[in-house]
Write an enzyme that holds these catalytic residues in place. Structure first.
Site, PDB file in Angstrom:
ATOM      1  NE  ARG A   1      -2.269   1.539   3.923  1.00  0.00           N
ATOM      2  CZ  ARG A   1      -3.089   1.459   4.962  1.00  0.00           C
ATOM      3  NH1 ARG A   1      -3.227   0.351   5.824  1.00  0.00           N
ATOM      4  NH2 ARG A   1      -3.625   2.483   5.268  1.00  0.00           N
TER       5      ARG A   1
ATOM      6  CG  ASN B   1      -0.285   2.016  14.315  1.00  0.00           C
ATOM      7  OD1 ASN B   1       0.333   2.814  13.905  1.00  0.00           O
ATOM      8  ND2 ASN B   1      -1.563   2.022  14.522  1.00  0.00           N
TER       9      ASN B   1
ATOM     10  CE  LYS C   1      11.253  10.820  18.958  1.00  0.00           C
ATOM     11  NZ  LYS C   1      10.699   9.624  19.141  1.00  0.00           N
TER      12      LYS C   1
ATOM     13  CD  GLU D   1      -3.955   8.796  11.791  1.00  0.00           C
ATOM     14  OE1 GLU D   1      -2.832   8.885  11.254  1.00  0.00           O
ATOM     15  OE2 GLU D   1      -4.454   7.614  12.024  1.00  0.00           O
TER      16      GLU D   1
ATOM     17  NE  ARG E   1      -6.567  -1.586  11.262  1.00  0.00           N
ATOM     18  CZ  ARG E   1      -7.994  -1.586  11.169  1.00  0.00           C
ATOM     19  NH1 ARG E   1      -8.549  -2.372  12.040  1.00  0.00           N
ATOM     20  NH2 ARG E   1      -8.576  -1.001  10.100  1.00  0.00           N
ATOM     21  CB  CYS E   2      -5.885   5.296  15.200  1.00  0.00           C
ATOM     22  SG  CYS E   2      -5.700   5.419  13.346  1.00  0.00           S
ATOM     23  CB  THR E   3      -9.320   2.718  11.805  1.00  0.00           C
ATOM     24  OG1 THR E   3      -8.228   1.968  11.442  1.00  0.00           O
ATOM     25  CG2 THR E   3      -9.047   4.229  11.299  1.00  0.00           C
TER      26      THR E   3
ATOM     27  NE  ARG F   1      -4.059   5.253   7.785  1.00  0.00           N
ATOM     28  CZ  ARG F   1      -2.778   4.945   7.496  1.00  0.00           C
ATOM     29  NH1 ARG F   1      -2.485   5.720   6.431  1.00  0.00           N
ATOM     30  NH2 ARG F   1      -1.865   4.002   7.565  1.00  0.00           N
TER      31      ARG F   1
HETATM   32  O1  G3H Z   1      -3.756   3.334  13.450  1.00  0.00           O
HETATM   33  C1  G3H Z   1      -4.019   4.035  12.812  1.00  0.00           C
HETATM   34  C2  G3H Z   1      -4.017   3.985  11.262  1.00  0.00           C
HETATM   35  O2  G3H Z   1      -4.277   5.099  10.336  1.00  0.00           O
HETATM   36  C3  G3H Z   1      -5.028   3.013  10.764  1.00  0.00           C
HETATM   37  O3  G3H Z   1      -4.802   2.735   9.391  1.00  0.00           O
HETATM   38  O4  G3H Z   1      -7.150   1.841   9.105  1.00  0.00           O
HETATM   39  O5  G3H Z   1      -5.355   1.499   7.326  1.00  0.00           O
HETATM   40  O6  G3H Z   1      -5.622   0.266   9.412  1.00  0.00           O
HETATM   41  P1  G3H Z   1      -5.865   1.463   8.733  1.00  0.00           P
END
Ligand code: G3H
Length: 478
Positions: free
Chosen positions: A104, A156, A179, A252, A285-287, A441
């Site tokens: 990706r 992550n 960083k 983010e 993952r944040c999502t 995301r």
């Molecule tokens: O951890 C935060 C990322 O922006 C999530 O990406 O939804 O593609 O796994 P993703």
């Protein structure tokens, strides 16, 4: 143990006198050693040199920058196996997910090059007397890079989120100081040497290695920074925003994404999708889906199916195979999740699974029900394989519970009634709502961001490029 070099400005540094040790979550042993930045003096010099070089680099052509980025893509392709191995050992991502991250990222770079061309075309404008009320003026407006972009990246997606900040900056003619978090520093250092080899070797990029607790404030306070792109915790995001109130910033931050499940769904299919959305990369993952709200009318069937399908998640070390559940990033992450579980049980939560740690840092996935509103897991981000499921009687209730979070990243709605899904989606306090799919995301070309405690500004491809440029107006008066 592996030694990593790091590119800082126009040099590649190999001297390990001051070094950062990165421990692998797989065996808690040192995986990588990297030269680190020790003093504020060193750090200030890096920014000074970056700013100096920006004045040269911004004059380079799009074709020049594109060529170097395409060289970099070639190097990424050549080094794919090595990159996969670093991702496995440094952050315990399984091989399949590691390969997906690399693929990706390559697409991201190619799409960014294409999009930049379109953006420049549509943003370079002349406004003159052809507009009826303008007399004696010609306004020439064009996009210009901001200068020195500081990118701070999380563990992550240590490759993809790094590139998603560096490449929009470089294609636009900015220079970048980046960083990485400690976990993720090895791959960032490795990437810095590939960027250097590709042709960004005159001062366009500087990778700063060091602990946030030691160099964080000196880093973010520097007066040569023109823009910050940060992905990480809400706490650190707010700290950065306070330290640099006037410069452009994309933050983010955390998420507590909810999935709302209406009664008309195919339960088997939806449970499968929610498990994927919640437990991929151990929920780090944040999502990730971090809360599920299910219509009470399907409570029993939903829970039975969830408990049934959960048994099929494979569990094992990232070093040994493509297991669904692998090591969490470190011991603290395990402890954090154990504490949330203990607190949820104390407040009356129930689960069909037992709390169990397997091997090193691997927490078996757990689904909670009967979760009290007072339990911390309702509000705090778990960033682990623990999922609370709550139930609702009316859609109003589901909307209210979803919006009760301080976070506002994404949400999902599962139903066959698409019109109703759109109606609900418009009332959810998040940036993106996914109908019949879990939060995500990707695709990276979609605009992505959060509101409330999930951040400010947008990433994506077009949005990241725009966030790293400003409009310059030059008006000719006749
Ligand atoms: O951890 C935060 C990322 O922006 C999530 O990406 O939804 O593609 O796994 P993703």
């Amino acid at each position: 143990m592996r030694l990593f070099k790091v590119a800082v400005g126009n040099k590649v540094i190999t001297n390990l006198q001051n070094r950062l040790c990165v421990f692998s979550p797989i065996n808690n042993k040192v995986f990588g050693v990297i030269p680190k930045i020790e003093s504020s003096k060193e750090l200030n010099l890096i920014f000074q040199n970056a700013k100096k070089h920006f004045y040269e680099f911004q004059k380079t052509s799009f074709q020049y920058r594109k060529k170097i980025l395409l060289n970099f893509v070639e190097l990424l392709k050549q080094k794919k196996e090595d990159l996969v191995s670093i991702l496995i050992w440094e952050i315990a991502k399984n091989k399949k997910l590691a390969l997906e991250e690399i693929e990706r990222t390559i697409n991201y770079i190619e799409d960014t090059i294409d999009e930049y061309k379109n953006i420049i075309k549509s943003n370079n404008r002349v406004i003159d007397e052809s507009i009826h009320h303008i007399k004696g003026k010609q306004g020439n407006f064009s996009l210009q890079p901001l200068g020195v972009v500081l990118a701070i990246t999380p563990f992550n997606y240590p490759l993809n989120l790094l590139i998603a900040k560096i490449v929009p900056a470089l294609i636009s003619g900015n220079v970048v100081v980046f960083k990485p978090s400690t976990q993720g520093a090895c791959i960032a250092a490795y990437i810095s040497t590939l960027l250097y080899k590709a042709g960004f070797s005159n001062g366009e990029i500087s990778c700063v290695i060091g602990k946030g607790s030691e160099i964080g404030d000196t880093l973010i306070e520097n007066h040569n920074i023109d823009m910050i792109s940060f992905t990480g915790s809400t706490k650190v995001g707010i700290h950065i925003a306070k330290k640099q109130p006037l410069i452009p910033m994309v933050l983010e931050l955390g998420g507590k994404d909810a999935a709302i499940v209406l009664e008309d769904v195919n339960i088997k299919k939806v449970v499968k999708e929610i498990i994927k959305g919640s437990f991929t990369y151990n929920g780090q993952r944040c999502t990730s889906i971090k809360r599920v709200f299910v219509d009470n009318k399907i409570k029993k069937e939903f829970l039975d199916e969830m408990n049934f399908q959960l048994k099929f998640l494979t569990i094992g070390s990232a070093a040994k195979g493509n297991y669904d559940i692998t090591e969490l990033i470190d011991k603290e992450a395990v402890i954090h999740n154990l504490k949330l579980l203990e607190d949820a049980f104390y407040h009356g939560a129930k689960s069909a699974q037992k709390v169990k740690i397997v091997g090193n840092n691997i927490l078996k996935p757990i689904v909670l029900f009967n979760v009290s509103d007072n339990a911390k897991i309702i509000k705090e981000e778990q960033f682990g394989p623990v999922l609370p499921i709550m139930f609702f009687d009316t859609i109003e209730e589901a909307i209210k519970m979803t919006n009760s979070s301080k976070f506002g990243l994404q949400a999902s709605i599962f139903t066959k009634k698409i019109d109703l899904a759109f109606e609900i989606a418009n009332r959810l306090e998040v940036v993106t709502v996914n109908i019949n799919k879990s939060s995500s995301r990707s695709p990276d070309i979609f605009p992505f961001g959060g509101i409330k405690h999930s951040g400010k500004g947008l990433q994506g491809i077009r949005e990241s490029i725009l966030s790293m440029n400003r409009i310059k107006g030059i008006i000719e008066n006749s």
